[in-house]
Scaffold this active site. Structure first.
Site, PDB file in Angstrom:
ATOM      1  N   ASN A   1       0.856  -1.188   0.000  1.00  0.00           N
ATOM      2  CA  ASN A   1       0.000   0.000   0.000  1.00  0.00           C
ATOM      3  C   ASN A   1       0.898   1.246   0.000  1.00  0.00           C
ATOM      4  O   ASN A   1       1.683   1.447   0.932  1.00  0.00           O
ATOM      5  CB  ASN A   1      -0.904  -0.032   1.238  1.00  0.00           C
TER       6      ASN A   1
ATOM      7  N   GLU B   1      -8.591   0.218  -3.159  1.00  0.00           N
ATOM      8  CA  GLU B   1      -9.501   0.244  -2.012  1.00  0.00           C
ATOM      9  C   GLU B   1     -10.458   1.408  -2.216  1.00  0.00           C
ATOM     10  O   GLU B   1     -10.025   2.518  -2.556  1.00  0.00           O
ATOM     11  CB  GLU B   1      -8.730   0.471  -0.714  1.00  0.00           C
TER      12      GLU B   1
ATOM     13  N   THR C   1      -7.215   6.494   9.531  1.00  0.00           N
ATOM     14  CA  THR C   1      -7.091   5.393   8.598  1.00  0.00           C
ATOM     15  C   THR C   1      -8.362   4.566   8.732  1.00  0.00           C
ATOM     16  O   THR C   1      -9.190   4.844   9.606  1.00  0.00           O
ATOM     17  CB  THR C   1      -5.831   4.549   8.900  1.00  0.00           C
ATOM     18  N   THR C   2      -8.544   3.574   7.868  1.00  0.00           N
ATOM     19  CA  THR C   2      -9.764   2.772   7.919  1.00  0.00           C
ATOM     20  C   THR C   2      -9.875   2.117   9.294  1.00  0.00           C
ATOM     21  O   THR C   2      -9.000   1.348   9.682  1.00  0.00           O
ATOM     22  CB  THR C   2      -9.735   1.692   6.815  1.00  0.00           C
TER      23      THR C   2
ATOM     24  N   GLU D   1     -10.881  -9.642   2.898  1.00  0.00           N
ATOM     25  CA  GLU D   1      -9.654  -9.201   3.555  1.00  0.00           C
ATOM     26  C   GLU D   1      -9.978  -9.036   5.032  1.00  0.00           C
ATOM     27  O   GLU D   1     -10.765  -8.161   5.420  1.00  0.00           O
ATOM     28  CB  GLU D   1      -9.155  -7.871   2.974  1.00  0.00           C
TER      29      GLU D   1
ATOM     30  N   HIS E   1      -3.896  -4.569   7.646  1.00  0.00           N
ATOM     31  CA  HIS E   1      -4.032  -3.428   8.553  1.00  0.00           C
ATOM     32  C   HIS E   1      -3.187  -3.641   9.800  1.00  0.00           C
ATOM     33  O   HIS E   1      -3.408  -4.577  10.553  1.00  0.00           O
ATOM     34  CB  HIS E   1      -5.482  -3.136   8.958  1.00  0.00           C
TER      35      HIS E   1
ATOM     36  N   ARG F   1      -7.293  12.767   0.269  1.00  0.00           N
ATOM     37  CA  ARG F   1      -6.234  13.276   1.157  1.00  0.00           C
ATOM     38  C   ARG F   1      -4.853  12.772   0.755  1.00  0.00           C
ATOM     39  O   ARG F   1      -3.855  13.370   1.105  1.00  0.00           O
ATOM     40  CB  ARG F   1      -6.521  12.921   2.611  1.00  0.00           C
ATOM     41  N   HIS F   2      -4.783  11.648   0.040  1.00  0.00           N
ATOM     42  CA  HIS F   2      -3.463  11.190  -0.416  1.00  0.00           C
ATOM     43  C   HIS F   2      -3.479  10.812  -1.905  1.00  0.00           C
ATOM     44  O   HIS F   2      -3.013  11.582  -2.726  1.00  0.00           O
ATOM     45  CB  HIS F   2      -2.878  10.091   0.497  1.00  0.00           C
TER      46      HIS F   2
ATOM     47  N   GLY G   1       1.040  -1.385   4.357  1.00  0.00           N
ATOM     48  CA  GLY G   1       1.476  -0.062   3.934  1.00  0.00           C
ATOM     49  C   GLY G   1       2.375   0.624   4.943  1.00  0.00           C
ATOM     50  O   GLY G   1       3.582   0.776   4.742  1.00  0.00           O
TER      51      GLY G   1
ATOM     52  N   HIS H   1      -5.663   3.530  -1.929  1.00  0.00           N
ATOM     53  CA  HIS H   1      -7.012   3.849  -1.452  1.00  0.00           C
ATOM     54  C   HIS H   1      -7.342   5.249  -1.954  1.00  0.00           C
ATOM     55  O   HIS H   1      -6.750   6.227  -1.518  1.00  0.00           O
ATOM     56  CB  HIS H   1      -7.024   3.798   0.085  1.00  0.00           C
TER      57      HIS H   1
ATOM     58  N   HIS I   1       0.884   6.258   1.776  1.00  0.00           N
ATOM     59  CA  HIS I   1       1.690   7.195   2.583  1.00  0.00           C
ATOM     60  C   HIS I   1       2.672   8.008   1.727  1.00  0.00           C
ATOM     61  O   HIS I   1       3.057   9.106   2.104  1.00  0.00           O
ATOM     62  CB  HIS I   1       2.493   6.434   3.639  1.00  0.00           C
TER      63      HIS I   1
ATOM     64  N   ARG J   1      -9.550   7.928  -1.564  1.00  0.00           N
ATOM     65  CA  ARG J   1     -10.565   8.337  -0.586  1.00  0.00           C
ATOM     66  C   ARG J   1     -11.427   9.445  -1.136  1.00  0.00           C
ATOM     67  O   ARG J   1     -10.992  10.237  -1.979  1.00  0.00           O
ATOM     68  CB  ARG J   1      -9.891   8.800   0.720  1.00  0.00           C
TER      69      ARG J   1
HETATM   70  N1  PXP Z   1      -5.993  -3.040   4.057  1.00  0.00           N
HETATM   71  C1  PXP Z   1      -6.920  -2.047   4.090  1.00  0.00           C
HETATM   72  C2  PXP Z   1      -8.314  -2.369   3.659  1.00  0.00           C
HETATM   73  C3  PXP Z   1      -6.576  -0.742   4.471  1.00  0.00           C
HETATM   74  O1  PXP Z   1      -7.517   0.217   4.486  1.00  0.00           O
HETATM   75  C4  PXP Z   1      -5.236  -0.465   4.814  1.00  0.00           C
HETATM   76  C5  PXP Z   1      -4.846   0.928   5.172  1.00  0.00           C
HETATM   77  O2  PXP Z   1      -5.050   1.772   4.090  1.00  0.00           O
HETATM   78  C6  PXP Z   1      -4.314  -1.521   4.770  1.00  0.00           C
HETATM   79  C7  PXP Z   1      -4.715  -2.791   4.409  1.00  0.00           C
HETATM   80  C8  PXP Z   1      -2.873  -1.310   5.126  1.00  0.00           C
HETATM   81  O3  PXP Z   1      -2.776  -1.019   6.478  1.00  0.00           O
HETATM   82  P1  PXP Z   1      -1.372  -0.519   7.066  1.00  0.00           P
HETATM   83  O4  PXP Z   1      -1.049   0.788   6.406  1.00  0.00           O
HETATM   84  O5  PXP Z   1      -1.633  -0.398   8.523  1.00  0.00           O
HETATM   85  O6  PXP Z   1      -0.359  -1.572   6.725  1.00  0.00           O
END
Ligand code: PXP
Length: 238
Positions: A7, A70, A100-101, A151, A191, A49-50, A213, A43, A10, A45
């Site tokens: 991901n 996403e 974040t989500t 997921e 996540h 924002r990113h 990510g 993602h 960032h 959004r």
């Molecule tokens: N999976 C989903 C659905 C997410 O929303 C995110 C964060 O954007 C991630 C995975 C990755 O999470 P992390 O950045 O904490 O590794």
């Protein structure tokens, strides 16, 4: 071995801090591919924002591994997904104020909206994953409305202290993973996964994709900073 979806949100967050052109998530995606990423996850959004629309457009043309988008079910991003057709879409809940989500999608409570989004994406040829808490009722509802994959949200596992707390969260993930397998869906997770906690999740039976990510980008800053400073010193010296 599960596939790794990197991901790169960032990277875009840093760019957006100055509203400039660097660092470019498109470059980051190429470097992640060189490092062995099996997929690139972004993602888009609602508040942009990113990741920006341009990033989706260019990444769709340049990413040669799986592109996983996403997105929330009920906004203009769905139209963009249908326009650019990522290889995979992961449907997530979205709140404007969250960092974040925060939680999984509530399929049970939003069945019609999620069903509509799945149908449109699948008709366009996109593989659809649902980002769900490790909750058997949500997983079974996901199967009923035609999701290809789940997921599992590993946030609570990642937050749990190593030891009994984490063992409990791991058992919850194992039970949920068994439900995903029983329903015949593909098993993904993500996540909060990092270099310390990824092992047990990667070892869950049938796990085929991990999306990571924050920890990877955080580590990239640390392993890359020394070189970046040295390069600047060299330029100043020259
Ligand atoms: N999976 C989903 C659905 C997410 O929303 C995110 C964060 O954007 C991630 C995975 C990755 O999470 P992390 O950045 O904490 O590794």
């Amino acid at each position: 071995m599960p596939e790794l979806g990197v991901n790169i949100d960032h990277v875009a967050t840093i760019r957006e801090a100055r509203k400039t052109y660097e660092p470019d998530p498109v470059w980051a995606a190429a470097l992640a591919e060189l490092g062995g990423a099996d997929g690139i996850t972004i993602h888009l959004r609602e508040d942009r924002r990113h990741i920006q629309d341009r990033d989706l457009r260019v990444l769709r043309e340049t990413v040669s591994v799986k592109l996983n988008l996403e997105l929330a079910c009920d906004n203009d991003v769905l139209d963009l997904a249908l326009q650019y057709v990522p290889d995979q879409a992961s449907l997530v809940p979205e709140k404007r104020e969250e960092l974040t989500t925060e939680g999984g999608l509530d399929v049970v409570g939003n069945r019609d909206v999620v069903t509509g989004a799945i149908r449109k994406l699948k008709d366009a040829g996109v593989v659809v994953a649902l980002f769900l808490d490790p909750d058997v009722a949500q997983i079974e509802a996901g199967r009923e409305i035609g999701a290809d994959a789940v997921e599992l949200h590993t946030g609570q596992y990642a937050l749990a202290k190593p030891g009994a707390e984490r063992d409990t969260q791991m058992e919850i993930l194992e039970t949920a993973a068994a439900a995903v397998r029983r329903c015949g869906m593909k098993l993904h997770a993500g996540h909060g996964l990092n270099y310390q906690n990824v092992g047990p999740v990667a070892g869950i039976e049938g796990m085929i994709e991990l999306n990571i990510g924050h920890s990877i980008i955080a580590r990239a800053v640390m392993v890359g900073l020394q070189t970046a400073v040295r390069e600047m010193k060299n330029l100043i010296g020259a």
